[in-house]
Design an enzyme around this catalytic site. Structure first.
Site, short mmCIF file in Angstrom:
data_model
loop_
_atom_site.label_atom_id
_atom_site.label_comp_id
_atom_site.label_asym_id
_atom_site.label_seq_id
_atom_site.Cartn_x
_atom_site.Cartn_y
_atom_site.Cartn_z
N ALA A 251 40.81 42.52 38.26
CA ALA A 251 42.21 42.14 38.00
C ALA A 251 42.53 40.66 38.30
O ALA A 251 42.98 39.93 37.41
CB ALA A 251 43.14 43.09 38.76
N GLN B 140 29.78 48.98 37.73
CA GLN B 140 30.15 47.74 38.46
C GLN B 140 29.74 47.82 39.93
O GLN B 140 29.48 46.79 40.56
CB GLN B 140 31.66 47.50 38.38
CG GLN B 140 32.18 47.11 37.01
CD GLN B 140 32.69 48.31 36.25
OE1 GLN B 140 32.17 49.41 36.38
NE2 GLN B 140 33.71 48.11 35.44
N ASP C 116 44.24 47.59 40.15
CA ASP C 116 44.54 46.83 38.93
C ASP C 116 46.03 46.69 38.70
O ASP C 116 46.50 45.73 38.09
CB ASP C 116 43.87 47.47 37.72
CG ASP C 116 42.39 47.22 37.78
OD1 ASP C 116 41.69 47.97 38.47
OD2 ASP C 116 41.94 46.23 37.17
O1 MRU Z 1 37.14 47.34 34.43
P1 MRU Z 1 37.04 46.37 35.56
O2 MRU Z 1 35.65 46.11 36.00
O3 MRU Z 1 37.82 45.10 35.26
O4 MRU Z 1 37.79 47.10 36.75
C1 MRU Z 1 37.88 46.45 37.98
C2 MRU Z 1 38.51 47.28 39.03
O5 MRU Z 1 38.92 48.39 38.81
C3 MRU Z 1 38.73 46.61 40.36
O6 MRU Z 1 38.65 47.54 41.39
C4 MRU Z 1 40.12 45.98 40.39
O7 MRU Z 1 40.31 45.16 39.27
C5 MRU Z 1 40.36 45.20 41.60
S1 MRU Z 1 39.48 43.69 41.57
C6 MRU Z 1 39.81 42.81 42.97
#
Ligand code: MRU
Length: 352
Positions: free
Chosen positions: A49, A199, A240
């Site tokens: 995010a 991830q 997010d």
């Molecule tokens: O789909 P992504 O990899 O963008 O999702 C990321 C997440 O869900 C993270 O936990 C969230 O963005 C927090 S990042 C500090």
């Protein structure tokens, strides 16, 4: 000391760490057009995010610098179009919309020539990036007083990647873990693999290895077992988008993790900057949930792993209800989800 910066401004271009090729390859992608930045966000070369907020802010500047007019009104109209393209990239993380709004607001409020507005937009993008770095460090600091007193060294489970790669460079959930490690209170990290895009296995584990933080990767369906065995002292995840009532959207699988944490009396914390809070939404069921291409599910590399003839559902995020969250760690302080609303006045730029 962390030196992972997913977004770097250099020689009038943005350099992005290509997060789709980690950990097997570390490559930088050069971005000099806003359309390419939109594509990089959509395809998750840059993700997480706060990081997509920073990337979108630079995207706004890249779009602005290529607008060929000296007329303020025409410039602002064209900039609105750039903003719209960047907004279409990913729907859930509110930091994206917040950063774009902040850039637009800056452009509209700056009195001066088009050239001067462009320069101020670049400075604003850099400011958003610098602020995020400091914000994440403050989140890490603010986690220290709320850590369970026992055991002396904690085992912390996290989901997805909310690390340096997902922010300007320190991390929210993984920033907390960095701070706990620096305070000599960390035993090890358990990183959920995080299907379907992995991830956790690819990015969180990579970040930990870079900094020699002990890390154990588990597949998502092992978390309940680990809690039942008493292996986990605390869960910390990122977010997010968080609604005013404390309901928090994060990577798919987070909600299930919160349910099993509650069941096993394991404290469950969300670490997030106030730029991730959408005070315009009363509850989490109003948060838009991105659905991504089913190939993320049925394909591993080039190999199709499902039989023909099945249907797919691939939501990228879920919403953890506030009552399952022990606390939300922000740059201001740690609050109970129902107290989040009291921080509204601390935060001035809302998304529109
Ligand atoms: O789909 P992504 O990899 O963008 O999702 C990321 C997440 O869900 C993270 O936990 C969230 O963005 C927090 S990042 C500090």
């Amino acid at each position: 000391m962390n030196t992972i910066y997913p977004v770097v401004w250099s020689n009038n271009k943005v350099l992005l760490i290509d997060q789709t090729s980690l950990p097997s390859q570390y490559t930088l992608v050069e971005i000099s057009r806003y359309e390419d930045m939109a594509k990089a966000i959509k395809t998750m070369i840059v993700r997480g995010a706060p990081a997509i907020g920073v990337a979108a802010a630079y995207g706004m500047y890249l779009g602005a610098k290529d607008i060929q007019t000296k007329e303020r009104e025409i410039f602002l109209k064209e900039l609105d179009k750039v903003a719209e393209i960047l907004r279409q990239t990913r729907p859930t993380a509110v930091n994206l919309f917040w950063a774009i709004s902040r850039m637009l607001k800056t452009a509209y409020e700056t009195i001066g020539t088009v050239e001067e507005i462009k320069q101020i937009l670049l400075k604003t993008a850099q400011k958003i990036q610098e602020e995020d770095l400091k914000t994440c460090q403050a989140i890490g600091e603010n986690s220290l007083p709320i850590l369970p007193k026992q055991p002396a060294k904690l085992t912390i489970l996290t989901h997805c990647n909310a690390g340096a790669l997902a922010t300007a460079g320190y991390g929210t959930a993984l920033g907390v873990i960095r701070s706990v490690w620096a305070a000599n209170r960390l035993n090890r990290v358990f990183a959920d693999e995080t299907r379907p895009r992995l991830q956790g296995a690819k990015l969180t584990a990579w970040e930990c290895v870079q900094e020699k933080i002990p890390v154990t990767v588990i597949s998502d369906n092992m978390a309940a077992h680990c809690m039942q065995k008493g292996l986990i002292d605390m869960v910390v995840v990122g977010a997010d988008r968080i609604a005013s009532n404390g309901d928090a959207a994060n990577k798919i699988g987070t909600y299930g993790l919160a349910v099993i944490a509650k069941m096993h009396h394991v404290p469950f914390y969300v670490a997030a900057p106030l730029s991730t809070v959408d005070f315009s939404l009363e509850t989490g069921d109003l948060i838009p949930i991105e659905e991504r291409d089913p190939s993320e599910l049925y394909q591993i590399g080039n190999t199709v792993i499902y039989p023909d003839g099945v249907d797919y559902y691939n939501p990228a995020f879920d919403v953890t209800p506030a009552h399952l969250i022990t606390g939300i760690i922000t740059e201001q302080k740690t609050v109970k989800p129902e107290e989040l609303i009291t921080l509204k006045s601390e935060f001035s730029y809302q998304s529109s």
